[in-house]
Scaffold this active site. Sequence first.
Site, PDB file in Angstrom:
ATOM      1  N   SER A  28      12.695 -11.571 -14.900  1.00  0.00           N
ATOM      2  CA  SER A  28      12.770 -10.845 -13.625  1.00  0.00           C
ATOM      3  C   SER A  28      13.822  -9.745 -13.652  1.00  0.00           C
ATOM      4  O   SER A  28      14.013  -9.038 -12.667  1.00  0.00           O
ATOM      5  CB  SER A  28      13.083 -11.825 -12.484  1.00  0.00           C
ATOM      6  OG  SER A  28      14.236 -12.585 -12.789  1.00  0.00           O
ATOM      7  N   ASN A 115      19.510 -21.642  -9.315  1.00  0.00           N
ATOM      8  CA  ASN A 115      18.724 -21.821  -8.090  1.00  0.00           C
ATOM      9  C   ASN A 115      19.548 -21.527  -6.837  1.00  0.00           C
ATOM     10  O   ASN A 115      19.092 -20.818  -5.940  1.00  0.00           O
ATOM     11  CB  ASN A 115      18.144 -23.235  -8.032  1.00  0.00           C
ATOM     12  CG  ASN A 115      17.185 -23.495  -9.187  1.00  0.00           C
ATOM     13  OD1 ASN A 115      16.815 -22.563  -9.909  1.00  0.00           O
ATOM     14  ND2 ASN A 115      16.798 -24.746  -9.372  1.00  0.00           N
ATOM     15  N   HIS A 161      -6.408   5.085  27.163  1.00  0.00           N
ATOM     16  CA  HIS A 161      -7.656   5.314  26.407  1.00  0.00           C
ATOM     17  C   HIS A 161      -7.669   6.711  25.767  1.00  0.00           C
ATOM     18  O   HIS A 161      -8.738   7.255  25.504  1.00  0.00           O
ATOM     19  CB  HIS A 161      -8.888   5.155  27.306  1.00  0.00           C
ATOM     20  CG  HIS A 161      -8.866   3.908  28.144  1.00  0.00           C
ATOM     21  ND1 HIS A 161      -9.455   2.731  27.756  1.00  0.00           N
ATOM     22  CD2 HIS A 161      -8.286   3.654  29.338  1.00  0.00           C
ATOM     23  CE1 HIS A 161      -9.263   1.803  28.682  1.00  0.00           C
ATOM     24  NE2 HIS A 161      -8.545   2.342  29.656  1.00  0.00           N
ATOM     25  N   SER A 282      -0.849  23.178   2.252  1.00  0.00           N
ATOM     26  CA  SER A 282      -2.019  22.814   1.471  1.00  0.00           C
ATOM     27  C   SER A 282      -2.135  23.778   0.304  1.00  0.00           C
ATOM     28  O   SER A 282      -1.800  24.956   0.428  1.00  0.00           O
ATOM     29  CB  SER A 282      -3.264  22.903   2.355  1.00  0.00           C
ATOM     30  OG  SER A 282      -4.418  23.067   1.554  1.00  0.00           O
ATOM     31  N   LYS A 288      -2.428  25.836   6.542  1.00  0.00           N
ATOM     32  CA  LYS A 288      -2.079  24.459   6.863  1.00  0.00           C
ATOM     33  C   LYS A 288      -0.571  24.199   6.882  1.00  0.00           C
ATOM     34  O   LYS A 288       0.177  24.697   6.057  1.00  0.00           O
ATOM     35  CB  LYS A 288      -2.707  23.480   5.850  1.00  0.00           C
ATOM     36  CG  LYS A 288      -4.197  23.359   5.951  1.00  0.00           C
ATOM     37  CD  LYS A 288      -4.691  22.840   7.299  1.00  0.00           C
ATOM     38  CE  LYS A 288      -4.402  21.373   7.497  1.00  0.00           C
ATOM     39  NZ  LYS A 288      -5.241  20.530   6.638  1.00  0.00           N
ATOM     40  N   ASN A 290       1.144  20.529   7.343  1.00  0.00           N
ATOM     41  CA  ASN A 290       0.771  19.130   7.569  1.00  0.00           C
ATOM     42  C   ASN A 290       1.979  18.274   7.937  1.00  0.00           C
ATOM     43  O   ASN A 290       3.036  18.409   7.326  1.00  0.00           O
ATOM     44  CB  ASN A 290       0.107  18.568   6.313  1.00  0.00           C
ATOM     45  CG  ASN A 290      -1.186  19.298   5.980  1.00  0.00           C
ATOM     46  OD1 ASN A 290      -1.913  19.710   6.886  1.00  0.00           O
ATOM     47  ND2 ASN A 290      -1.446  19.479   4.699  1.00  0.00           N
ATOM     48  N   GLU A 295       2.721  11.031   8.720  1.00  0.00           N
ATOM     49  CA  GLU A 295       1.527  10.462   8.069  1.00  0.00           C
ATOM     50  C   GLU A 295       1.921   9.414   7.025  1.00  0.00           C
ATOM     51  O   GLU A 295       1.307   8.358   6.909  1.00  0.00           O
ATOM     52  CB  GLU A 295       0.726  11.558   7.378  1.00  0.00           C
ATOM     53  CG  GLU A 295      -0.029  12.463   8.312  1.00  0.00           C
ATOM     54  CD  GLU A 295      -0.734  13.554   7.526  1.00  0.00           C
ATOM     55  OE1 GLU A 295      -1.871  13.338   7.095  1.00  0.00           O
ATOM     56  OE2 GLU A 295      -0.117  14.623   7.323  1.00  0.00           O
ATOM     57  N   LYS A 330      11.136 -11.339  -4.663  1.00  0.00           N
ATOM     58  CA  LYS A 330      12.027 -10.175  -4.653  1.00  0.00           C
ATOM     59  C   LYS A 330      11.318  -8.851  -4.466  1.00  0.00           C
ATOM     60  O   LYS A 330      11.705  -8.048  -3.607  1.00  0.00           O
ATOM     61  CB  LYS A 330      12.872 -10.155  -5.927  1.00  0.00           C
ATOM     62  CG  LYS A 330      13.953 -11.200  -5.849  1.00  0.00           C
ATOM     63  CD  LYS A 330      14.631 -11.471  -7.143  1.00  0.00           C
ATOM     64  CE  LYS A 330      15.156 -12.888  -7.110  1.00  0.00           C
ATOM     65  NZ  LYS A 330      14.086 -13.939  -7.007  1.00  0.00           N
TER      66      LYS A 330
HETATM   67  N1  ARG Z   1      15.099 -15.484 -11.822  1.00  0.00           N
HETATM   68  C1  ARG Z   1      14.999 -16.665 -11.005  1.00  0.00           C
HETATM   69  C2  ARG Z   1      14.544 -16.277  -9.615  1.00  0.00           C
HETATM   70  O1  ARG Z   1      14.520 -15.120  -9.329  1.00  0.00           O
HETATM   71  C3  ARG Z   1      16.339 -17.343 -10.906  1.00  0.00           C
HETATM   72  C4  ARG Z   1      16.299 -18.796 -10.774  1.00  0.00           C
HETATM   73  C5  ARG Z   1      15.605 -19.434 -11.927  1.00  0.00           C
HETATM   74  N2  ARG Z   1      15.871 -20.832 -12.039  1.00  0.00           N
HETATM   75  C6  ARG Z   1      15.228 -21.562 -12.945  1.00  0.00           C
HETATM   76  N3  ARG Z   1      15.578 -22.753 -13.062  1.00  0.00           N
HETATM   77  N4  ARG Z   1      14.288 -21.063 -13.681  1.00  0.00           N
HETATM   78  O2  ARG Z   1      14.176 -17.084  -8.798  1.00  0.00           O
END
Ligand code: ARG
Length: 464
Positions: A28, A115, A161, A282, A288, A290, A295, A330
Amino acid sequence: MSTDKTNQSWGGRFSEPVDAFVARFTASVEFDKRLYRHDIMGSIAHATMLEKAGVLTDKERDSIIANLNDIQAEIEAGTFDWRVDLEDVHMNIEARLTDRIGVTGKKLHTGRSRNDQVATDIRLWLRDEIDTILAEITRLQQGLLGLAEAEADTIMPGFTHLQTAQPVTFGHHLLAWFEMLSRDHERLLDCRKRTNRMPLGSAALAGTTYPIQREITCELLGFEAISGNSLDGVSDRDFAIEFCAAASVAMMHLSRFSEELVLWTSAQFQFIDLPDRFCTGSSIMPQKKNPDVPELVRGKTGRVFGALAGLLVLMKGQPLAYNKDNQEDKEPLFDAADTLRDSLRAFADMVPAIKPKREIMREAALRGFSTATDLADYLVRRGLPFRDCHEIVGHAVKYGVDTSKDLAEMSLDELRRFSDQIDDDVFAVLTLEGSVNARDHIGGTAPNQVRAAVQRGRDLLASR
Ligand code: ARG
């Protein structure tokens, strides 16, 4: 970003390195590295607490804190080597700390898990985002108040309306948006309370055997409260869902507002002009101009609704406690916050620059029998029941349609064909000014009510 080494953080029980594609698939870091500041903030608080709990020496704590600050500087200087094989922001920073200070770096993770670390980081991050967004809402509201005050006497047709209904003042119309934004502000402030609770100390799911003192980290990180259950603390993302819900409502408001700006700038309405700097041209049609900003805001609304739906679905099937699914929280959350913040920013910049075309608004209000209700109310004041008045005026309007005359353009004789209760004084109520001035109560469209509402709005903003 390099991928050369096996993961040292949990490699102990593994007999072969993670498949290269799986490493990328499960990582991630590409998106969660934007949490680095909050991750370091959380780690500094954790290290400070570990020293007080007797887990780290003061030397170890000082070394950890100084090096985390250096790492932050490396990240901000762009010299930090983010590694995909280290999965996420948390392990990248911890590995770098260990590179720098060896065994002491490895002690930072005592009594903590990724975690509770990630659950803490994301709350710290969102708390800051909410504050930025609240400030942008206030800035947009200030712009609306300024414009509403300047246009308290400007008359335009009010619509139901999308058909001409009754005359309103442009200031009054603008203050409708102010009210919606006030509720958006309330909703986000309320969501902030539940975001601002600290899961740190929940560890992986069950808490930790070390003598941690959660009150210390809570205080250091400025959380309002400590989460009361470790399983819940690491796993629920309801605060993020709530944020996306509040953000969706706010975007829905901005999208409606956008739609009006798009209509009003069209050649058919011509109620307002937007300065060129908020518009584009445009490539093929030279005439134009815009209204791209409204938008695009209208268009971007869909991504925020999508984030809300995505997070609800992400959560709904998860057993307690943490599951890897949560890593997927995320991107939608970041995108929703970015989209709302930028949309508000664009609007806050643009709204004070709106140039109303007062004559055109006024002419539009004169068309479409916008004072028909005023004529009915006039007859009620003469003692007739409202339903009968409604019918009398209906006949007058039909005559007006057939002869292409507005009510105010008819002679007294013409008007008296529909009711002998109509006298000379009727013309005062058939004017646009007479119509708006008559709606003189809290929440009404009369210019002095608009000015009073602007004052109430200023008081509200000052109280924030
Ligand atoms: N990258 C993980 C997340 O965004 C962090 C926690 C991962 N924990 C694990 N035991 N794999 O949630």
